[in-house]
Design a protein around this motif. Structure first.
Motif, PDB file in Angstrom:
ATOM      1  N   ARG A 194       0.819  -1.222   0.000  1.00 44.47           N
ATOM      2  CA  ARG A 194       0.000   0.000   0.000  1.00 44.47           C
ATOM      3  C   ARG A 194       0.849   1.267   0.000  1.00 44.47           C
ATOM      4  NH1 ARG A 194      -5.036  -0.062   1.568  1.00 44.47           N
ATOM      5  NH2 ARG A 194      -5.031   1.791   0.216  1.00 44.47           N
ATOM      6  N   ALA A 195       2.162   1.117  -0.052  1.00 42.60           N
ATOM      7  CA  ALA A 195       3.041   2.281   0.047  1.00 42.60           C
ATOM      8  C   ALA A 195       2.770   3.298  -1.056  1.00 42.60           C
ATOM      9  CB  ALA A 195       4.502   1.834   0.010  1.00 42.60           C
ATOM     10  N   ASN A 196       2.590   2.843  -2.285  1.00 40.40           N
ATOM     11  CA  ASN A 196       2.372   3.774  -3.394  1.00 40.40           C
ATOM     12  C   ASN A 196       1.071   4.551  -3.225  1.00 40.40           C
ATOM     13  OD1 ASN A 196       4.761   3.155  -4.688  1.00 40.40           O
ATOM     14  ND2 ASN A 196       3.850   1.549  -5.958  1.00 40.40           N
ATOM     15  N   ASP A 197       0.050   3.909  -2.676  1.00 46.61           N
ATOM     16  CA  ASP A 197      -1.219   4.606  -2.444  1.00 46.61           C
ATOM     17  C   ASP A 197      -1.031   5.750  -1.450  1.00 46.61           C
ATOM     18  OD1 ASP A 197      -2.543   2.816  -4.130  1.00 46.61           O
ATOM     19  OD2 ASP A 197      -2.991   1.446  -2.479  1.00 46.61           O
ATOM     20  N   VAL A 198      -0.266   5.471  -0.391  1.00 46.90           N
ATOM     21  CA  VAL A 198      -0.014   6.510   0.609  1.00 46.90           C
ATOM     22  C   VAL A 198       0.836   7.628   0.015  1.00 46.90           C
ATOM     23  CG1 VAL A 198       1.030   7.020   2.855  1.00 46.90           C
ATOM     24  CG2 VAL A 198      -0.252   4.893   2.517  1.00 46.90           C
ATOM     25  N   ILE A 199       1.843   7.274  -0.754  1.00 44.14           N
ATOM     26  CA  ILE A 199       2.706   8.281  -1.376  1.00 44.14           C
ATOM     27  C   ILE A 199       1.899   9.195  -2.299  1.00 44.14           C
ATOM     28  CG2 ILE A 199       4.590   8.595  -3.032  1.00 44.14           C
ATOM     29  CD1 ILE A 199       5.864   6.063  -1.758  1.00 44.14           C
ATOM     30  N   LYS A 200       0.970   8.627  -3.063  1.00 45.97           N
ATOM     31  CA  LYS A 200       0.107   9.440  -3.928  1.00 45.97           C
ATOM     32  C   LYS A 200      -0.702  10.432  -3.104  1.00 45.97           C
ATOM     33  CE  LYS A 200      -0.424   5.992  -7.604  1.00 45.97           C
ATOM     34  NZ  LYS A 200      -1.384   5.045  -8.247  1.00 45.97           N
ATOM     35  N   SER A 201      -1.216   9.971  -1.967  1.00 39.26           N
ATOM     36  CA  SER A 201      -2.008  10.854  -1.109  1.00 39.26           C
ATOM     37  C   SER A 201      -1.140  11.944  -0.481  1.00 39.26           C
ATOM     38  CB  SER A 201      -2.689  10.029  -0.015  1.00 39.26           C
ATOM     39  OG  SER A 201      -3.490  10.847   0.806  1.00 39.26           O
ATOM     40  N   ILE A 202       0.081  11.596  -0.106  1.00 39.54           N
ATOM     41  CA  ILE A 202       1.020  12.580   0.437  1.00 39.54           C
ATOM     42  C   ILE A 202       1.268  13.682  -0.588  1.00 39.54           C
ATOM     43  CG2 ILE A 202       3.440  12.932   1.098  1.00 39.54           C
ATOM     44  CD1 ILE A 202       3.329  10.113   2.370  1.00 39.54           C
ATOM     45  N   ASN A 203       1.543  13.288  -1.806  1.00 38.59           N
ATOM     46  CA  ASN A 203       1.804  14.268  -2.862  1.00 38.59           C
ATOM     47  C   ASN A 203       0.562  15.092  -3.186  1.00 38.59           C
ATOM     48  OD1 ASN A 203       4.478  13.416  -3.110  1.00 38.59           O
ATOM     49  ND2 ASN A 203       3.953  11.838  -4.606  1.00 38.59           N
TER      50      ASN A 203
END
Length: 218
Positions: A194-203
């Motif tokens: 799920r790391a990429n999903d969180v990174i997208k939300s961070i950005n």
């Protein structure tokens, strides 16, 4: 589970069975050992009397049924990060505080004020007891039951959230309301898938990733 399966019109049979809570309540303690974490912390279960902490700050903890002993990768990552960044006088907000381990550790490392919030009333009770065991009480260190919007006010220099990816993604839309300018948010509990999903939300929420640390699948 039943609601989810019924909504999808999936035929199922659901059965439950109990386990002895007494066995669980005691046996897990055999696996929770005193341990150094980072450069400055030492986590000590309160039932262990013999330990060598050197010159580290000792965190005395009885997690009970709440999450947070420092043994899980996600908690350890948070503690190691706090160890690196906490400065004297920082203020810390712990979202989903569990046993209170992150907020209490922040106080031991030099923070002047800590605030923890959790939706589980038992976790809040345990966290407050752990705070007292480490000589931190209200108003310097507070733990409250509820969600972020209802119970938290003011701004903090450091915000910790060791939860799960879906909750973190929801939090990112609002957490800046509680963050000082140039403040730091520590996010953990994120499984690697799920790391990429969180990174997208961070950005998407205009944060800047300062550092990303991975251990095993977290």
């Amino acid at each position: 589970i039943s609601d989810r399966l019924n909504a999808e019109k999936i035929h199922f049979t659901l059965e439950t069975d109990g386990v002895s809570s007494d066995d669980w309540a005691d046996k897990w303690k055999a696996f929770f050992k005193p341990q150094p974490i980072g450069e400055r912390l030492f986590v000590r279960p309160i039932w262990v009397d013999e330990y060598d902490s050197g010159d580290r700050a000792v965190l005395n903890i009885e997690p009970g049924a709440a999450f947070g002993t420092g043994t899980h990768e996600t908690t350890r990552l948070c503690l190691e990060t706090l160890d690196k960044i906490i400065k004297e006088g920082d203020t810390v907000l712990d979202i989903g505080c569990g046993s209170g381990i992150l907020a209490i550790s922040a106080m031991l490392l030099g923070a002047k004020e800590g605030f923890g919030v959790d939706i589980d009333p038992l976790a809040v009770k345990i966290a407050a007891e752990n705070g007292k065991m480490n000589n931190f009480t209200e108003p310097q260190l507070q733990f409250v039951c509820g969600d972020l919007a209802d119970k938290v006010s003011g701004k903090y220099s450091i915000i910790c959230a060791n939860i799960v990816a879906d909750v973190i993604i929801r939090l990112l839309a609002d957490v800046d309301k509680y963050l000082e300018e140039n403040g730091i948010v520590i996010l953990s509990g994120i499984i690697d898938t799920r790391a990429n999903d969180v990174i997208k939300s961070i950005n998407a929420n205009s944060y800047t990733i300062v550092e990303e640390i991975r251990t095993d699948n977290w």
